[in-house]
Enzyme design. Structure first.
Site, PDB file in Angstrom:
ATOM      1  N   PRO A   2       0.919  -1.404  -0.088  1.00 23.35           N
ATOM      2  CA  PRO A   2       0.083   0.067   0.010  1.00 23.35           C
ATOM      3  C   PRO A   2       0.804   1.246   0.213  1.00 23.35           C
ATOM      4  CG  PRO A   2      -0.579  -1.467   1.871  1.00 23.35           C
ATOM      5  CD  PRO A   2       0.765  -1.768   1.300  1.00 23.35           C
ATOM      6  N   GLU A   3       0.678   2.078  -0.913  1.00 23.91           N
ATOM      7  CA  GLU A   3       1.218   3.481  -0.984  1.00 23.91           C
ATOM      8  C   GLU A   3       0.073   4.330  -1.111  1.00 23.91           C
ATOM      9  OE1 GLU A   3       4.549   4.301  -3.539  1.00 23.91           O
ATOM     10  OE2 GLU A   3       5.319   2.000  -3.360  1.00 23.91           O
ATOM     11  N   LYS A  61       0.114   8.182   3.731  1.00 22.78           N
ATOM     12  CA  LYS A  61      -0.206   6.669   3.872  1.00 22.78           C
ATOM     13  C   LYS A  61      -0.609   6.577   5.079  1.00 22.78           C
ATOM     14  CE  LYS A  61       3.857   5.718   1.992  1.00 22.78           C
ATOM     15  NZ  LYS A  61       5.371   5.306   1.713  1.00 22.78           N
ATOM     16  N   HIS A 103      -4.225 -13.595   9.775  1.00 22.07           N
ATOM     17  CA  HIS A 103      -3.581 -12.540  10.550  1.00 22.07           C
ATOM     18  C   HIS A 103      -4.467 -11.269  11.058  1.00 22.07           C
ATOM     19  CE1 HIS A 103       0.305 -14.486   9.089  1.00 22.07           C
ATOM     20  NE2 HIS A 103      -0.367 -14.628   7.952  1.00 22.07           N
ATOM     21  N   ARG A 133       2.784  -8.873   8.041  1.00 19.95           N
ATOM     22  CA  ARG A 133       4.080  -8.488   8.678  1.00 19.95           C
ATOM     23  C   ARG A 133       4.077  -7.425   9.856  1.00 19.95           C
ATOM     24  NH1 ARG A 133       6.661  -8.448   2.732  1.00 19.95           N
ATOM     25  NH2 ARG A 133       5.470 -10.292   1.853  1.00 19.95           N
ATOM     26  N   ARG A 302      16.645  -1.728  -0.257  1.00 16.08           N
ATOM     27  CA  ARG A 302      15.656  -2.224  -1.084  1.00 16.08           C
ATOM     28  C   ARG A 302      16.175  -2.248  -2.391  1.00 16.08           C
ATOM     29  NH1 ARG A 302      11.938   1.982   1.645  1.00 16.08           N
ATOM     30  NH2 ARG A 302      13.078   1.277   3.357  1.00 16.08           N
TER      31      ARG A 302
END
Length: 319
Positions: A2-3, A61, A103, A133, A302
């Site tokens: 998600p951005e 965000k 989750h 996560r 990254r």
DNA sequence: TCGTAATCCTGCATGC
DNA sequence: TGCATGCAGGATTACG
């Protein structure tokens, strides 16, 4: 992942399905998702119970829902439920008989909406926060006046008087906010002494830009990620801002970018923008502008994707 | 004060 | 087959 466009899609869904509804009860399944709310899960649940969810808002965000005592409360809310999706967070609207997700972290049980616009079919009665996560999370934060709008050189901005959660007050405006003009972006970049992509990913410079859209916007603007921010010209800053807006608006229209089912809207559906990406995830494939193979390099723990011909590496920090 | 790197976290892919 | 390792990355924190 998600951005900004993905968070905006989720915000619209939350607004459609949850705004105006009272929270009956709250279940915290995993308090690691409340890491940043130091008062603990009991206080979290207690402060949310019996509150009415207002119209949700977003900066970058960060997504937040003002909490009110009554559905048509005219007084501005003082407290907001702040949601950050991190890189794997999801918000789903579901019925209580739907099986719990693996989750699932937090469940808000909602009362039925009783406003006239209520559709004939029953609305889902749970807002669920799911996070594989645990990079995202929920917290409660007092609302306060937005310094970014009130301190801006231009007057009559729609944001003037807007309230922002205290935990997001340090976050810079995002490319889709009117406060972000080409001149503002140029001056902001010139003040920094860092690489362009580093600046784009720094949420205190400009918010809402993540790894995917940073790479895409830099490709659209024809600029290398390591180009020094303090050497950028007005027209280049304008081009880069235009690239950011272009890629984000296109992603928004497509319902967001989905790579690995980690991003879905509130109904659990994936977005379709992945097929439109020009460089991200296309290492070794031909650039759609010049046919050179797209290159991938390690950057900031990254990956950075770019076209070596369209986005030449800067020499002496410039080009 | 500012810029940079490390850290958190889990599922998946890869290599042995 | 099973285990170990690397990788993905947004925001915060620590350090230089």
């Amino acid at each position: 992942m998600p951005e900004l466009p993905e968070v905006e899609v989720v915000r619209r869904g939350v607004d459609q399905w949850a705004a105006g509804r009272r929270i009956q009860s709250v279940v915290v399944h995993d308090d690691r998702s409340l890491r940043r709310f130091t008062e603990g899960p009991e206080v979290f649940a207690q402060q949310l119970t019996d509150k009415v969810l207002g119209q949700s808002e977003r900066r970058g965000k960060f997504l937040w829902i003002p909490l009110q005592d009554q559905p048509q409360d005219s007084d501005p809310a003082e407290l907001a439920l702040v949601i950050h999706l991190g890189m794997s967070g999801q918000v789903l609207m579901e019925n209580d008989d739907a099986p719990a997700e693996k989750h699932l972290k937090v469940t808000l049980n909602l009362e039925d909406r009783t406003t006239p616009e209520q559709p004939p079919e029953p609305l889902p009665n749970q807002l669920r926060f799911i996070d594989q996560r645990i990079f995202g999370g929920m917290q409660l934060s007092p609302l306060m006046p937005d310094a970014a709008a009130t301190g801006h050189q231009e007057t009559e901005l729609p944001e003037a008087g807007r309230l922002i959660p205290e935990v997001a007050i340090h976050i810079a405006p995002d490319p889709l906010e009117p406060v972000v003009t080409s001149e503002w972006f140029f001056q902001t970049l010139r003040r920094r002494r860092t690489g362009l992509k580093r600046a784009l990913l720094d949420q205190t410079v400009i918010s809402g830009v993540g790894n995917i859209y940073a790479d895409e916007a830099l490709w659209l603007a024809g600029m290398h990620y390591a180009r020094r921010s303090e050497t950028i010209t007005r027209s280049q800053a304008g081009r880069l801002l235009q690239g950011l807006r272009e890629v984000m608006e296109a992603a928004l229209a497509a319902g967001g970018t989905s790579f690995d089912s980690l991003y879905v809207n509130v109904n659990g559906a994936s977005g379709y923008f992945e097929r439109s990406l020009e460089v991200y995830g296309r290492s070794g494939e031909a650039c759609r502008r010049c046919q050179q193979p797209i290159r991938r390099e390690k950057f900031m723990n990254r990956s950075s994707y770019f076209c070596p011909r369209c986005q030449p590496r800067p020499r002496n920090g410039r080009w």
